[in-house]
Design a protein around this motif. Structure first.
Motif, short mmCIF file in Angstrom:
data_model
loop_
_atom_site.label_atom_id
_atom_site.label_comp_id
_atom_site.label_asym_id
_atom_site.label_seq_id
_atom_site.Cartn_x
_atom_site.Cartn_y
_atom_site.Cartn_z
N SER A 19 0.84 -1.20 0.00
CA SER A 19 0.00 0.00 0.00
C SER A 19 0.87 1.25 0.00
CB SER A 19 -0.90 0.01 1.24
OG SER A 19 -1.46 1.28 1.45
N PRO A 20 0.53 2.26 -0.81
CA PRO A 20 1.31 3.50 -0.80
C PRO A 20 1.36 4.17 0.58
CG PRO A 20 -0.17 3.44 -2.69
CD PRO A 20 -0.55 2.29 -1.81
N THR A 21 0.33 3.93 1.38
CA THR A 21 0.28 4.52 2.72
C THR A 21 0.62 3.51 3.81
OG1 THR A 21 -2.10 4.03 2.84
CG2 THR A 21 -1.45 6.20 2.00
N SER A 22 1.00 2.28 3.41
CA SER A 22 1.31 1.19 4.35
C SER A 22 0.13 0.86 5.26
CB SER A 22 2.54 1.54 5.21
OG SER A 22 3.68 1.68 4.41
N MET A 23 -1.08 1.06 4.75
CA MET A 23 -2.27 0.72 5.52
C MET A 23 -2.72 -0.69 5.21
SD MET A 23 -3.09 3.06 7.61
CE MET A 23 -4.80 2.71 8.06
N PRO A 24 -3.18 -1.43 6.22
CA PRO A 24 -3.62 -2.81 6.01
C PRO A 24 -4.85 -2.90 5.10
CG PRO A 24 -3.25 -2.36 8.34
CD PRO A 24 -3.21 -1.05 7.63
N ALA A 25 -5.03 -4.07 4.51
CA ALA A 25 -6.17 -4.29 3.62
C ALA A 25 -7.44 -4.65 4.39
CB ALA A 25 -5.84 -5.41 2.62
#
Length: 383
Positions: A131-137
């Motif tokens: 993720s570009p924001t390193s946020m989980p799916a």
């Protein structure tokens, strides 16, 4: 920095190398790959009996109390043997965040079992890493029970999830924060979709449909979840780089032996300038990979910021690692194209590691963004 290994670290490396070389070979690996689990249970037990599974687990939790550096040396040895055991998933993805952020009850329930070889752990990091924001799916919303959560979403390619007793699962809350869960893969609403990877491991896709997460299964709450996820991603990345060094080093050793015995035009292939230069380039690539993972691991173990160092190491392991295994396969000529020949397995592992948690282009993009952000911060500080 001088990254010369200490006596204890040399002992870990030698013990692990001796164990792998004595208990695994190409024929046994092929038999494991033909099975459904894709894990050598006998080797896993031997690692536990040798007290190697608890290297980076605190003594209070039945481990040896070492750090990521020692754990990476174990992974290097695994890479040398391309051994089909879930070391990276259990000891790095699962045990490290549990060691750092788990409650006393959580650590007591799971970590001694890891040390004994009775518990397999993993983590679902693909969504966060890509993720570009390193946020989980996966999404976490407030559940009906007090302090409980409901989980929805899909995480792709969770290493050895079909074997795991618990999955460290990052989730994003409704207010944009991060929560880490200890997910039971057998819980109602959890579905594992079997998927095989390039190197023939099983990394199932994880589907969650209204899974209830009790308070006791929260590893770290939203207040500290972002830092815990970053910690896990950095450790996982550094460990992959060490694994890649082991793979490439063994591939080059195998290739050198082949070139010394294979003859063309009445002399060994190793005496031709073209083969010597190609092999020398691979050796240089491997040493560059080694020093960058060691630098990142040193920073991690000493409490310094290791995020950028980990990205540098991952770029090296991805770019140079792919180049090294490609060269070793190419130097085998027609034998390198035989998928049943051992050198091909190193190529598959090298390619798989290259792409796990983001390939070289992704690492350069993140490094560039970090450098730009740091430059902007310095510019603002001086105005």
């Amino acid at each position: 920095m001088d990254f010369k290994l200490t006596d204890e670290q040399l002992a870990v490396s030698e013990a692990a190398g001796g164990l792998f070389s004595g208990l695994i070979d190409a024929e046994k690996i092929a038999a494991v790959e033909a099975g459904t689990e894709r894990i050598d249970r006998g080797l896993w037990k031997a690692l536990a009996d040798a007290d190697l599974l608890g290297l980076a687990i605190p003594e209070a939790d039945a481990g040896a109390g070492y750090g990521l550096m020692e754990l990476c040396l174990l992974l290097e040895a695994q890479g040398n043997a391309v051994a089909p055991v879930p070391l990276w998933s259990t000891l790095v993805l699962g045990a490290l965040p549990l060691t750092r952020f788990g409650s006393e009850a959580q650590r007591g329930r799971w970590l001694p079992g890891v040390v004994a070889g009775e518990v397999i752990l993993t983590a679902a990091l693909t969504g966060s890493a890509n993720s570009p924001t390193s946020m989980p799916a996966v999404r976490a919303s407030a559940g009906a029970a007090a302090d409980g959560w409901l989980l929805h979403g899909t995480e792709l390619a969770v290493p050895q999830a079909h074997l795991a007793d618990r999955i460290v699962l990052p989730t994003r809350t409704e207010d944009g924060r991060v929560l880490l869960a200890l997910l039971d893969p057998a819980a109602p609403g959890v579905t594992l979709e079997r998927a095989a990877t390039t190197n023939r491991e099983i990394h199932p896709h994880l589907h969650l449909d209204g899974v209830t997460l009790a308070p006791g299964d929260v590893l770290i709450g939203p207040e500290l979840g972002r830092a815990a996820l970053d910690f896990t991603l950095v450790a996982a990345t550094i460990a992959l780089c060490a694994l890649q060094v082991g793979v490439c080093e063994a591939a080059l050793t195998t290739t050198a032996a082949y070139l010394n015995t294979r003859q063309q035009f009445g002399r060994p292939l190793s005496t031709f300038q073209g083969t010597m230069l190609r092999a020398a380039d691979a050796a240089i690539d491997i040493e560059a990979m080694r020093v960058t993972w060691q630098n990142a691991a040193w920073r991690f173990d000493s409490g310094r910021d290791a995020a950028d160092a980990a990205r540098v190491a991952k770029w090296q392991a991805s770019e140079r690692g792919q180049r090294a295994v490609h060269a070793t396969q190419h130097l085998h000529g027609g034998m390198g194209a035989d998928i049943s020949y051992p050198i091909h397995r190193y190529f598959l592992w090298g390619k798989q590691i290259e792409l796990l948690l983001g390939g070289p282009s992704a690492q350069l993009a993140k490094l560039g963004a970090d450098i730009a952000e740091q430059a902007l911060a310095r510019a603002k500080a001086t105005t």
